[in-house]
Design an enzyme around this catalytic site. Sequence first.
Site, short mmCIF file in Angstrom:
data_model
loop_
_atom_site.label_atom_id
_atom_site.label_comp_id
_atom_site.label_asym_id
_atom_site.label_seq_id
_atom_site.Cartn_x
_atom_site.Cartn_y
_atom_site.Cartn_z
N TYR A 1 0.86 -1.19 0.00
CA TYR A 1 0.00 0.00 0.00
C TYR A 1 0.88 1.22 0.00
CZ TYR A 1 0.86 0.97 4.96
OH TYR A 1 1.45 1.27 6.16
N CYS A 2 0.25 2.39 -0.31
CA CYS A 2 1.02 3.63 -0.31
C CYS A 2 0.14 4.79 0.12
CB CYS A 2 1.68 3.88 -1.66
SG CYS A 2 0.56 3.82 -3.07
N ARG A 3 0.08 5.86 -0.67
CA ARG A 3 -0.56 7.08 -0.16
C ARG A 3 -2.06 7.10 -0.33
NH1 ARG A 3 3.93 10.21 -3.16
NH2 ARG A 3 5.59 10.24 -1.59
N CYS B 1 -2.42 6.36 -5.96
CA CYS B 1 -0.98 6.56 -5.85
C CYS B 1 -0.32 5.43 -6.64
CB CYS B 1 -0.58 6.51 -4.38
SG CYS B 1 1.18 6.66 -4.10
N MET C 1 -2.86 5.03 3.25
CA MET C 1 -2.78 5.35 4.67
C MET C 1 -3.88 6.32 5.15
SD MET C 1 -1.17 4.55 7.29
CE MET C 1 -2.25 4.92 8.65
#
Lengths: 226, 226
Positions: free
Chosen positions: A177-179, A183, A207
């Site tokens: 996962y990221c932003r 993303c 997040m």
Amino acid sequence: MSIRNPKQALYEQFATVAKALGHPLRLEMIEHLAQGARSVEALAAKLGQPIANISQHLQALRRAGIVSAERDGKFVHYSLADDSVLSAFASVRGVAERQLAEVDRIVRGYFDARDDMRPVTRDELRAMMRDGLVTLIDVRPADEFALGHVPGAINVPLREVKAWSAGTDASREVIAYCRGPWCVMSFEAVAALRSLGHSARRLEDGMPEWKAAGLPVEVVTCVASL
Amino acid sequence: MSIRNPKQALYEQFATVAKALGHPLRLEMIEHLAQGARSVEALAAKLGQPIANISQHLQALRRAGIVSAERDGKFVHYSLADDSVLSAFASVRGVAERQLAEVDRIVRGYFDARDDMRPVTRDELRAMMRDGLVTLIDVRPADEFALGHVPGAINVPLREVKAWSAGTDASREVIAYCRGPWCVMSFEAVAALRSLGHSARRLEDGMPEWKAAGLPVEVVTCVASL
DNA sequence: TCGTCATTCAATCGTTCTGTTGAATGACGA
DNA sequence: TCGTCATTCAACAGAACGATTGAATGACGA
């Protein structure tokens, strides 16, 4: 017509907010600020833009009540004014996803074979993590990871994914996962892992959405500043 | 920089939607279209604007996927493309209400004594209606009323409120609603009724929100077109 | 086929937005 | 008090937007 009735005056205020959201760079700034407060300089570096330009866009966002500023010595730290900003962003994104064919085209063209890319939902992830079935990696830069991440996640910034994967069991599934939902980093991490023979999937959203859903967040408290 | 990476391309699409929401007239158009489909001419008449101007704004909204057009003989009827449009509007409004002092100032300045104006919630209204305690009036124009209204409501367009109230029992409480949360008509209806000695309050929000909440709607099916 | 009428297109001008430059501000440390 | 440095302001050119006008389009009815 400089005389306005109250209704028009209100609509002008609402339009101010929408107008502030109406620039790709400002949207990207919002996504970054959703990870945590940032100074003007730090944000400019993240986005590869001149400082003065970022400063002006930040003030446009501040005039619209989207971000708030807090002075700390030489630095001014900007952060999102309110969680409602993220929900406004999400609503706008929702309209675009549902109605604009162009969005679909971009997604299909660049994030190829998106069906294979079916994301893992937050609930699915929590069940998998409980059972210890998967490795969860946070592919954001270390500073963003430090400000808050999903409990149990390992920080593997995108550039380091290849090197990291060499030392891990290729048969174990990896969730990245990221932003946020669009993303690119988690898409690229998954693509890289798959090309190396790993089983990998994305977590839906990122997040800020995890935090907004009221799920627990882990913070690194004592870290040398970067 | 005409080369864009997919991320920037996506943000441009999202910005397109936000930009389209970033004009007071377009927001007002959206509020009207939320009451039901409208031809260009009808919308222009409602808003007191030149037809060409409205036509262009409608096309800006259509390019952003906010409204959709359907040709019917000579007329082109525009309507909201999706319910997600209303939620995007609501989110933007929410940010403005929470963060912009100017919004608060306008509301306090023009909708005087707003505490007295505490709106009735939808649930409260339904309980009151079940018990037959109140009279519910829809102060929108007759054509909008015909396209959908709260069951049990009487259509009393704003201009007719005074005349209507003369023939009613002043001791019975009246609840007024109109197009939406910041539509001035219900504010004015309540103010007028109070000045005439009636007990009156507003319903929170308006027709589109009632419908969006999944509550029942009554439609007038056989009405001479206006 | 032709006139009518709702709508859209095209062209215009004035305004606002964008990004860049370089100077000004304001807080910190010496 | 003075220099340093993060940030903001001011001013500019170029692009996009907004309202207006008048002409073009496209569906209907005769």
